[in-house]
Design a protein around this motif. Structure first.
Motif, PDB file in Angstrom:
ATOM      1  N   PRO A  18       0.837  -1.202   0.000  1.00 14.90           N
ATOM      2  CA  PRO A  18       0.000   0.000   0.000  1.00 14.90           C
ATOM      3  C   PRO A  18       0.879   1.262   0.000  1.00 14.90           C
ATOM      4  O   PRO A  18       2.014   1.242   0.454  1.00 14.90           O
ATOM      5  CB  PRO A  18      -0.799  -0.120   1.298  1.00 14.90           C
ATOM      6  N   ILE A  19       0.319   2.340  -0.481  1.00 16.44           N
ATOM      7  CA  ILE A  19       1.069   3.596  -0.556  1.00 16.44           C
ATOM      8  C   ILE A  19       0.414   4.628   0.350  1.00 16.44           C
ATOM      9  O   ILE A  19      -0.806   4.805   0.326  1.00 16.44           O
ATOM     10  CB  ILE A  19       1.082   4.119  -2.007  1.00 16.44           C
ATOM     11  N   GLY A  20       1.212   5.308   1.126  1.00 17.30           N
ATOM     12  CA  GLY A  20       0.735   6.455   1.898  1.00 17.30           C
ATOM     13  C   GLY A  20       0.090   6.074   3.218  1.00 17.30           C
ATOM     14  O   GLY A  20       0.259   4.975   3.725  1.00 17.30           O
ATOM     15  N   SER A  21      -0.696   7.010   3.759  1.00 20.29           N
ATOM     16  CA  SER A  21      -1.279   6.849   5.102  1.00 20.29           C
ATOM     17  C   SER A  21      -2.433   5.887   5.039  1.00 20.29           C
ATOM     18  O   SER A  21      -3.579   6.285   5.089  1.00 20.29           O
ATOM     19  CB  SER A  21      -1.798   8.176   5.622  1.00 20.29           C
ATOM     20  N   THR A  81      -2.222   2.004   5.969  1.00 19.66           N
ATOM     21  CA  THR A  81      -2.308   0.850   6.853  1.00 19.66           C
ATOM     22  C   THR A  81      -2.843   1.326   8.196  1.00 19.66           C
ATOM     23  O   THR A  81      -2.835   2.515   8.484  1.00 19.66           O
ATOM     24  CB  THR A  81      -0.933   0.211   7.049  1.00 19.66           C
ATOM     25  N   ARG A  86      -1.479   1.297  10.847  1.00 15.67           N
ATOM     26  CA  ARG A  86      -0.427   1.933  11.643  1.00 15.67           C
ATOM     27  C   ARG A  86       0.465   2.806  10.778  1.00 15.67           C
ATOM     28  O   ARG A  86       1.577   2.435  10.434  1.00 15.67           O
ATOM     29  CB  ARG A  86       0.390   0.876  12.345  1.00 15.67           C
ATOM     30  N   THR A  87      -0.029   3.965  10.464  1.00 17.68           N
ATOM     31  CA  THR A  87       0.754   4.883   9.651  1.00 17.68           C
ATOM     32  C   THR A  87       1.702   5.668  10.548  1.00 17.68           C
ATOM     33  O   THR A  87       1.669   5.553  11.766  1.00 17.68           O
ATOM     34  CB  THR A  87      -0.175   5.876   8.964  1.00 17.68           C
ATOM     35  N   VAL A  88       2.516   6.476   9.895  1.00 16.13           N
ATOM     36  CA  VAL A  88       3.411   7.366  10.629  1.00 16.13           C
ATOM     37  C   VAL A  88       2.616   8.222  11.611  1.00 16.13           C
ATOM     38  O   VAL A  88       2.976   8.387  12.768  1.00 16.13           O
ATOM     39  CB  VAL A  88       4.194   8.245   9.633  1.00 16.13           C
ATOM     40  N   ARG A 143      -8.601   4.824   3.515  1.00 22.38           N
ATOM     41  CA  ARG A 143      -8.010   6.165   3.360  1.00 22.38           C
ATOM     42  C   ARG A 143      -8.532   7.045   4.483  1.00 22.38           C
ATOM     43  O   ARG A 143      -9.080   8.084   4.245  1.00 22.38           O
ATOM     44  CB  ARG A 143      -8.473   6.817   2.052  1.00 22.38           C
TER      45      ARG A 143
END
Lengths: 645, 203, 357
Positions: free
Chosen positions: B12-15, B17, B19-21, B167
Motif C-alpha cells: 500500500p502507498i501512503g497513510s 495501513t 499503523r501509519t506514521v 483512506r
C-alpha cells in the motif's frame, strides 16, 4: 507518478549512484536553491547539520561565559565581576551547556545519522523535524534576548524557588528562563516523538530490532525517556510562570510548596542527565569497534544496558534532594538505586575495554578521543557513585566536588564522545578527512586541559569549596587549586579552538574521503560522501548487523543485499517496515519542502514574546495565525495519498 | 534469525495501513500528554497529603454540573467512534454525522465547564487548591479545545468526501486523540471530585 | 645519550608526550599545592572532629579509595589493550587491518560487572549502616538551638525550658565539647543549607518546613560553617563559626550572653548609643537598650564575636569601621544599607558598638 496510486508492486533496481535513476531521485529530493529553498528545506541532513552547527555555537558562547567567570575565581577576593554579573554568567553557562548545547548536539548527530544508519531516506516526519530545529534556535534566541536586555536568569540552571520566585527575583530574568524552557521543551518533545516513529517504523528491510546500530538504541531509548520526562520540567516552568505573573500558589510561601519545584525539576532532571549522555556513548559503541577492527563485544548487553540505565534513571531523582530533610526510608531506597545504576554503565565500559583488548586498535584522532572518553567516563562514573551514598552526599553535595562530577559527566561523556564522533563521521558528512596532525594536538590539548582544569575541582570540593560562590576568602587552601582550574580551562578552550581551525582547513585542503574511509561495517558507509539528498539510490536489505563486513566475518548463512533493492521513485518515497522484524509494510509518501515549519515556529515564539510583555492581542493573534499555519500544514493531500481524489 | 526478502507483492502507498506514521506519532504524543497529566496530578496529591488547613476550601466538590458533563463527554467519544466505524463501512453520512455530533457535544462540554468554573467559590489565585483546580482543569480544557480543533476540520473533510475505506488515517488519529482526552477527564474527575469522598478530605 | 633515531621517535609523538608530562606535573601540583603551602583548610571534611562527621569520613575514604582503584585499573586495562595489539605503524586509514570477531570478549563483561556488583552491594550496605548511625540524633540534647537562615547571615537562638534563659545571637555558635547539640532550622526567605563540614553534613533550610539536625564536637576548636545552597548574591559570604569549648567555659559564655548590654549615655541623641538607636536600631537589637530591630543580627554582645558580616571579616576596629561606613562595598547586594554618616557620627557609633562586649 499518479496521485491516485494506492498500491503497487515495487520494482527492483541496481545500486548505481551515477544512473538516470539517481538523477531522477536527486531531482525529486533536492532542496531548492536560494534563501527560500534553504529556509523551507526538510532534508534531515541539512537540518542535522544546522543542529550541530547551532549547538556548537551555543557551546562556544557557554564556554566564553565560563572563561570570563573563571578569571573572577582565579584568585581569592577578586572583583572582576559583581556578584549579580557572576550569578547571571554561571546560570547562563549552565543553562546554555545543559539545555542548548548538550542535547541539541546529540539531536543533530541523530537527525543527520539516524535515517542513514537505519537505511532510509528521511525522518518519519520531515516537516516536524524542521519545525523542531527552528523552535530550538528560536528558544535559544529568546533566552539570549533576555540576556541582552539585562534580564538573564540568575538563580542557577536548576532555578530553585523561592529564590526564583517573584518576591526574591522581581525582574523578568526568571520569566525569560521559564518561557524559553517551555519553548525548548516543546521542541525536544516533538523531536523525540519523531525519532521514536522513525526508528520503530522506517528501518531498512531486514533490519530487525536486534540489528540496529547502538546509536539507534540510544536515541530510541532517550526519546521514549523524553516523552515521559519532558512534561515534568515544562510543567514546572509553566507553574513558576503562573506563580510569578498571575499569583497562583504552587511554590510561593506561606501556602505553596518550595519542594514541589525540586521534585518536578529532578523527576525530569535526572533522566535528562542520561538523555544527554546515552546517545553520545552510543556513538562510541558504534564507532570504537570499527577502529578496533572487530564488532562490538556484547552488543545485546550494551543495548539492554542502555535501556536499563534510562529506566533506572527515573528512579533516582531524590538523590538531588538528600539534604532536604526526607524520611530515612526514602533516603535508603534512592541511595541504593543511585549506587546500583552504576551496573549498566559498567557493562558498557567493560564492553569497550574488551573490544579494544580483543581487537587491533587504530590509533587515529577519533580513537584518541574515544580512549580519552573512556578515562573520563570512569572518573565521572566513580564520582557519581560516591555522591550516590547518602551520608557522603550530605558532605559532597553543593560543593565543587559535584561541579567536578557534572563536568566529567557532561564534558567527558558528552563532548569527548562528540569530538570523537566528529572526527569519525566528518568524512561522511563533508567528503573530506579532518587533519590527523592537528587532530592529535586538538585531542591532547583538550584532554590535558580538561583534566588539569576539572580534576582539581574534586579536591576543591573535598576541601569544602561551595559551588556557586562568586568569590572565596584566602586561607581556605583553595587559592592554588582555583588558579590551576582557570589555567586548565583556558588550555581546554584553546584545544577546542584547534578543532574549529581543523574543520576550516580540512574543508579547504582535506584529503578526499571516499565512501568508506574507515572500512566501517554499517549502512551509511555504502553511500557516497557526502550522501546525496535521497541517501540511498536503492533501499538495501539486511541480513546481519555488520552488512559491509559479513563476507569477511563469514558467520551468517545469509547475506545482506546491498547491490540491488527498491528504488521507490514514484515521487518522494520511503519504506515503512514492521517494528520488530523490519518486514516491508507500506510505501510512504514524503512531504515536499515547506515554509510552514519555520512560520509556525515564528508564530509560537511571537506568542511567547507576547506572554513575557503581556501583550494579549499579540498572544491571541499569533495563536490564531499559528493555527492557520497548522491547518495548511495538515490539510490532507492527494499527492501524499492522504485522501481520495 | 529474520530473513527478509524484497517484496514481490503489492504494497500500500501512503497513510493507509492501520499503523501509519501519523498513528505512531499520535500514540507517542499521547504518552507524553498522559505524563503531563500524571505530573499535574502528582502536584495535586503532593499538596493533598500535606496538612492543608486553610489551603483547601471547606466545601466538598459538587457533581451538579461535573456529573452530567462527564456523561456528555463519554457520549461524544461514542459518537466519534460511530463516525469512524461508519466511514470504514463506506458511509460518508455516518462518518460526517458521527464526527459532527462528537464536535457539538465537545462544545457543550466546554460551555458547561466554563459554567462550572464560574460556580466555584475560589479562584486560581485564592490559594493552592484553587491554583491546582484551575490549572488542572484548565490544562484539560486546553486539550479538549485542541481535540475540537481536530474534529472540526475532520468533519468538514469527511463531508468533502476526502476519506473512505482504507483512506481514513486522519480520522483514526483524531479519534484516538479524542478518546484520550475523554480518558484524561475521567482521571481528573476521579482525582478532583471523587477522592475527597474516599477519605482525602477537604477542610 | 639519545641517538638521533630515538629523538625522532620522541618527536613523532610529541603532542602526546608533552601533554602527558604537563598533565602529570599539574595534577601532582594540584594535589600537593595546599599541603606544600601549609594552608589551613577549615572547610575540608576529609579530616573531621565529631563522631557523626567521622563515620561519614570513613565511608568517604573507602569510596574514594575504591574510586581511585577503579580509575587506575581501567586506565591500565585501556593502555594495555591499546599497546598490546595495535595495528603498527598506526595507519591513518585502517583499510589494511583485517576484520575479525575474536572470542573471549564476553567474559570481560561478566567478570567486570560481577566484581563491580559486589563492590556496589558492599558500599550500599555500608551506606545503610552509616545512615542509621549518622541520621537520627543518638540521645537527648544538652543544648537546643533554633537557627534561622537569612539572606545572608545566621540567627542563632539558644532555647531553654525557662524563657528567661533564652537569648539570641548571630553567626557564632558556641557548643560544649562532647555533648549533643540539637539544631532546628527555619528559613523565612529562600532555601539555605546549614553545613559545618568538620562536624556534620548539610541540612537544607527550607521555608515552610522545619528541618532538624545535630552536632557533636569531640574536641575543642573553632569550626567553620557555610551556607551550602545557592541563595543569591552573597551566598559566598554566608558563613559562621562553631566554637566548641569545655562545658564549664561554655556555661560561662552562656551566662555572659544572657546579660543585657551596659547602658551608656542613651538619652543624648548625639551620643554613640543615641545615634545607634535612631540609625541602626530599626534593624538591630541591643538588649538593655532601646534598639529593638529584628531584621539584622542581634548585636548585644557583638564584641564577643570573632568575626563580623557572617564570618566575612575578622572583628577588628578597622573592619568594623569599614563595615559600618560602607557594607555594600564589602558585601555588594546585602541587606544592610549604606547610611549617610559623617566621619564623626561613624566614630561615635563604632565606639558605642565597641562597648557591646
Amino acid at each position: 507518478m499518479t496521485a491516485a496510486e494506492y498500491d503497487r508492486v515495487p520494482r527492483l533496481a541496481v545500486r548505481d549512484y551515477a544512473s538516470p535513476l539517481a538523477e531522477k531521485l536527486r531531482h525529486l529530493w533536492e532542496t531548492k536553491p536560494g534563501v527560500i529553498g534553504w529556509l523551507a528545506s526538510v532534508d534531515h541532513k541539512e537540518i542535522g547539520l544546522r543542529y550541530i552547527v547551532t549547538a556548537f555555537i551555543f557551546l562556544i558562547v557557554g564556554g566564553i561565559e565560563a572563561l570570563i567567570f573563571r578569571i573572577q575565581l582565579s584568585q581569592p577576593n577578586l572583583t572582576v565581576l559583581t556578584p549579580e554579573q557572576y550569578n547571571e554568567l554561571f546560570t547562563m553557562h549552565g543553562a546554555t551547556m545543559i539545555l542548548w548545547y548538550a542535547f541539541p548536539i546529540l539531536t543533530g548527530f541523530s537527525v543527520y545519522l539516524q535515517p542513514l544508519v537505519i537505511g532510509t531516506r528521511d525522518m518519519a516526519m520531515p516537516r516536524l523535524n524542521a519545525f523542531t530545529y527552528w523552535l530550538f534556535v528560536l528558544s535559544g534566541i529568546y533566552l539570549y534576548v533576555g540576556f541582552a536586555l539585562g534580564a538573564a536568569p540568575n538563580a542557577g540552571w536548576f532555578n530553585y524557588v523561592p529564590y526564583a520566585s517573584k518576591a526574591f527575583n522581581p525582574g523578568l530574568n526568571i520569566d525569560f528562563y521559564a518561557l524559553s524552557n517551555i519553548l525548548l521543551g516543546i521542541s525536544t518533545t516533538l523531536g523525540s516523538l519523531n525519532f521514536v516513529v522513525t526508528i520503530l517504523h522506517m528501518r531498512a528491510p531486514g533490519m530487525s530490532i536486534n540489528r540496529m546500530p547502538i546509536l539507534s538504541w540510544g536515541t530510541l531509548t532517550i526519546s521514549v525517556g523524553n516523552l515521559f520526562a519532558m512534561p515534568s520540567v515544562t510543567l514546572a516552568f509553566f507553574l513558576l510562570y503562573m506563580d510569578r505573573q498571575f499569583g497562583t500558589h504552587f511554590y510561593q510561601q506561606p501556602t505553596g510548596q518550595p519542594l514541589l519545584w525540586q521534585h518536578l525539576f529532578w523527576m525530569w532532571g535526572h533522566p535528562w542527565v542520561y538523555v544527554i549522555v546515552l546517545p553520545a556513548i552510543s556513538l562510541v559503541s558504534d564507532a570504537l569497534p570499527v577502529l578496533c577492527r572487530r564488532p562490538l563485544v556484547g552488543y545485546t548487553a550494551v543495548a539492554l544496558a542502555t535501556v536499563l540505565t534510562m529506566v533506572l534513571g527515573f528512579g533516582v531523582w531524590l538523590h538531588h534532594m538528600f539534604a532536604t530533610g526526607l524520611p530515612g526510608l526514602a533516603l535508603g531506597f534512592f541511595s541504593a538505586v543511585s549506587i546500583i545504576i552504576v551496573i549498566p554503565s559498567a557493562v558498557s565500559a567493560f564492553a569497550w575495554l574488551a573490544t579494544i583488548w580483543t581487537g587491533q586498535p587504530v590509533l587515529n584522532t577519533a580513537f584518541h578521543f574515544f580512549a580519552g572518553f573512556i578515562v573520563v567516563f570512569v572518573i565521572g562514573g566513580v564520582s557519581g557513585f560516591m555522591t550516590g551514598s547518602v551520608p557522603v552526599d550530605w558532605q559532597l553535595t553543593d560543593t565543587y566536588f559535584v561541579v567536578a562530577h557534572i563536568h566529567y559527566v557532561l564534558i567527558g561523556w558528552n563532548l569527548f564522545a562528540v569530538m570523537g564522533a566528529s572526527y569519525f563521521w566528518f568524512p561522511k558528512v563533508t567528503g573530506k578527512l579532518l587533519d590527523e596532525r592537528l587532530g592529535r594536538w586538538n585531542f591532547w590539548l583538550m584532554f590535558v586541559g580538561f583534566n588539569v582544569g576539572f580534576f582539581p575541582m574534586h579536591i576543591s570540593g573535598l576541601l569544602g569549596m561551595p559551588r556557586r560562590i562568586y568569590t572565596f576568602p584566602e586561607g581556605m587552601g583553595l587559592d592554588w587549586l582555583n588558579l590551576i582550574t582557570t589555567i586548565g580551562s583556558y588550555v581546554f578552550a584553546f584545544g577546542f579552538l584547534l578543532f574549529l581551525i581543523n574543520i576550516v582547513l580540512s574543508l579547504r585542503h582535506g584529503v578526499e574521503a571516499g565512501p568508506n574511509p574507515w572500512d566501517a561495517a554499517t549502512l551509511e558507509w555504502t553511500t557516497p560522501s557526502p550522501p546525496p539528498p535521497y541517501n540511498y539510490v536503492v533501499l538495501p536489505t539486511l541480513a546481519t548487523r555488520e552488512p559491509l563486513w559479513e563476507t569477511r566475518l563469514d558467520e551468517a548463512p545469509f547475506h545482506s543485499d546491498l547491490g540491488k533493492g527498491l528504488p521507490l521513485d514514484h515521487g518522494k518515497e520511503a519504506l515503512a517496515t514492521s517494528t520488530l522484524d523490519g518486514q516491508p509494510e507500506a510505501i510512504l509518501r514524503m512531504p515536499e519542502d515547506s515554509l510552514m515549519p519555520l512560520l509556525l515556529a515564528l508564530a509560537l515564539t511571537l506568542m511567547f514574546a507576547g506572554l513575557i510583555v503581556k501583550l494579549w492581542w499579540l498572544v491571541i493573534a499569533s495563536l490564531l495565525i499559528g493555527l492557520l499555519f497548522q491547518l495548511i500544514w495538515l490539510w490532507p493531500r492527494a499527492q501524499l495519498a492522504e485522501r481520495r481524489l | 534469525m529474520t530473513i527478509v526478502a524484497v517484496p514481490r507483492t503489492e504494497l500500500p502507498i501512503g497513510s493507509v495501513t492501520p499503523r501509519t506514521v501519523g498513528w505512531w506519532g499520535i500514540i507517542a504524543g499521547i504518552v507524553t500528554e498522559a505524563s503531563l497529566f500524571a505530573y499535574l496530578l502528582f502536584g495535586y496529591f503532593y499538596f493533598a497529603i500535606q496538612p492543608h488547613g486553610e489551603m483547601w476550601p471547606a466545601e466538598m466538590p459538587t457533581f451538579k454540573l461535573a456529573g452530567p458533563n462527564t456523561v456528555i463527554l463519554l457520549i461524544s467519544s461514542v459518537a466519534v467512534w460511530y463516525g469512524e466505524r461508519g466511514g470504514r463501512q463506506g458511509s460518508r453520512l455516518k462518518q460526517a454525522a458521527g464526527l459532527g455530533t462528537g464536535f457539538l457535544l465537545g462544545v457543550i462540554f466546554v460551555t458547561i465547564q466554563v459554567l462550572e468554573w464560574k460556580a466555584k467559590s475560589f479562584s486560581y489565585n485564592s490559594g493552592p487548591y484553587g491554583s491546582l483546580f484551575f490549572v488542572i482543569t484548565g490544562f484539560h480544557m486546553g486539550h479538549v479545545v485542541l481535540g475540537l480543533l481536530m474534529l472540526f476540520p475532520l468533519t468538514i473533510w469527511s463531508m468533502l468526501g476526502y476519506f473512505g475505506p482504507g483512506r481514513d488515517a486522519p480520522i483514526s488519529i483524531g479519534a484516538i486523540y479524542w478518546h484520550f482526552v475523554d480518558a484524561v477527564w475521567l482521571t481528573v474527575f476521579f482525582s478532583l471530585y471523587i477522592t475527597p469522598y474516599l477519605g482525602l478530605r477537604h477542610g | 645519550m639519545m641517538s638521533s633515531d630515538d629523538r625522532r621517535r620522541v618527536g613523532a609523538a610529541s603532542p602526546g608526550r608533552v601533554a602527558g608530562a604537563v598533565a602529570c606535573a599539574m595534577i601532582a601540583g594540584a594535589v600537593l599545592a595546599p599541603a606544600a603551602a601549609r594552608a589551613e583548610t577549615p572547610l575540608d571534611y576529609w579530616w573531621t572532629h565529631g563522631s557523626r562527621a567521622q563515620s561519614i569520613s570513613h565511608l568517604l575514604w573507602f569510596s574514594t579509595a575504591v574510586s581511585i582503584l577503579v580509575i587506575v585499573i581501567v586506565s591500565a586495562l585501556l593502555l594495555g589493550g591499546i599497546f598490546r595489539r595495535r595495528s603498527l605503524p598506526a595507519p591513518d586509514l585502517p583499510g589494511q587491518a583485517a576484520v575479525a570477531r575474536p572470542h573471549g570478549g564476553a567474559s570481560w563483561i561478566t567478570i567486570g560487572v560481577g566484581i563491580t556488583t559486589v563492590v556496589l552491594v558492599f558500599t550500599t550496605v555500608w551506606t545503610f549502616a552509616t545512615l542509621a548511625h549518622t541520621g537520627p540524633q543518638p540521645g537527648p540534647a544538652a543544648v537546643r538551638l533554633q537557627i534561622t537562615a537569612h539572606q545572608w547571615w545566621w540567627e542563632v537562638r539558644y532555647l531553654s525550658d525557662k524563657p528567661s534563659e533564652e537569648f539570641t545571637t548571630a553567626n557564632e555558635i558556641h557548643i560544649p565539647v562532647g555533648q549533643i547539640v540539637e539544631v532546628k532550622l527555619r528559613g523565612p526567605d529562600v532555601i539555605h543549607s546549614f553545613w559545618v563540614p568538620k562536624l556534620a553534613g548539610k541540612t537544607d533550610v527550607i521555608p515552610g518546613q522545619e528541618n532538624q539536625t545535630w552536632l557533636q564536637a569531640d574536641r575543642e576548636g573553632v569550626y567553620r560553617g557555610q551556607c551550602g545552597e545557592y541563595c543569591g548574591q552573597q551566598h559566598a559570604h554566608m558563613a559562621f563559626e562553631v566554637i566548641a569549648s569545655p562545658p564549664d567555659a561554655y556555661a560561662q559564655w552562656r551566662q555572659q550572653q544572657l546579660q543585657p548590654a551596659h547602658a551608656t549615655d542613651a538619652t543624648e541623641p548625639q551620643s554613640g548609643e543615641g545615634l545607634f538607636t535612631t540609625r541602626c536600631g530599626i534593624c538591630h537589637t541591643v538588649r538593655g537598650s532601646r534598639a529593638g530591630g529584628i531584621l539584622g543580627p542581634d548585636l548585644t554582645h557583638v564584641m564577643s564575636r570573632r568575626t563580623i558580616a557572617a564570618d566575612t571579616l575578622p572583628n577588628t576596629t578597622g573592619n568594623l569601621a569599614a563595615w559600618i561606613a560602607d557594607p555594600q562595598h564589602i558585601k555588594p547586594g546585602n541587606r544592610m544599607p549604606r547610611l549617610a554618616l559623617s566621619g564623626e557620627q561613624l566614630t561615635l557609633i563604632r565606639h558605642y558598638v565597641e562597648t557591646l562586649k
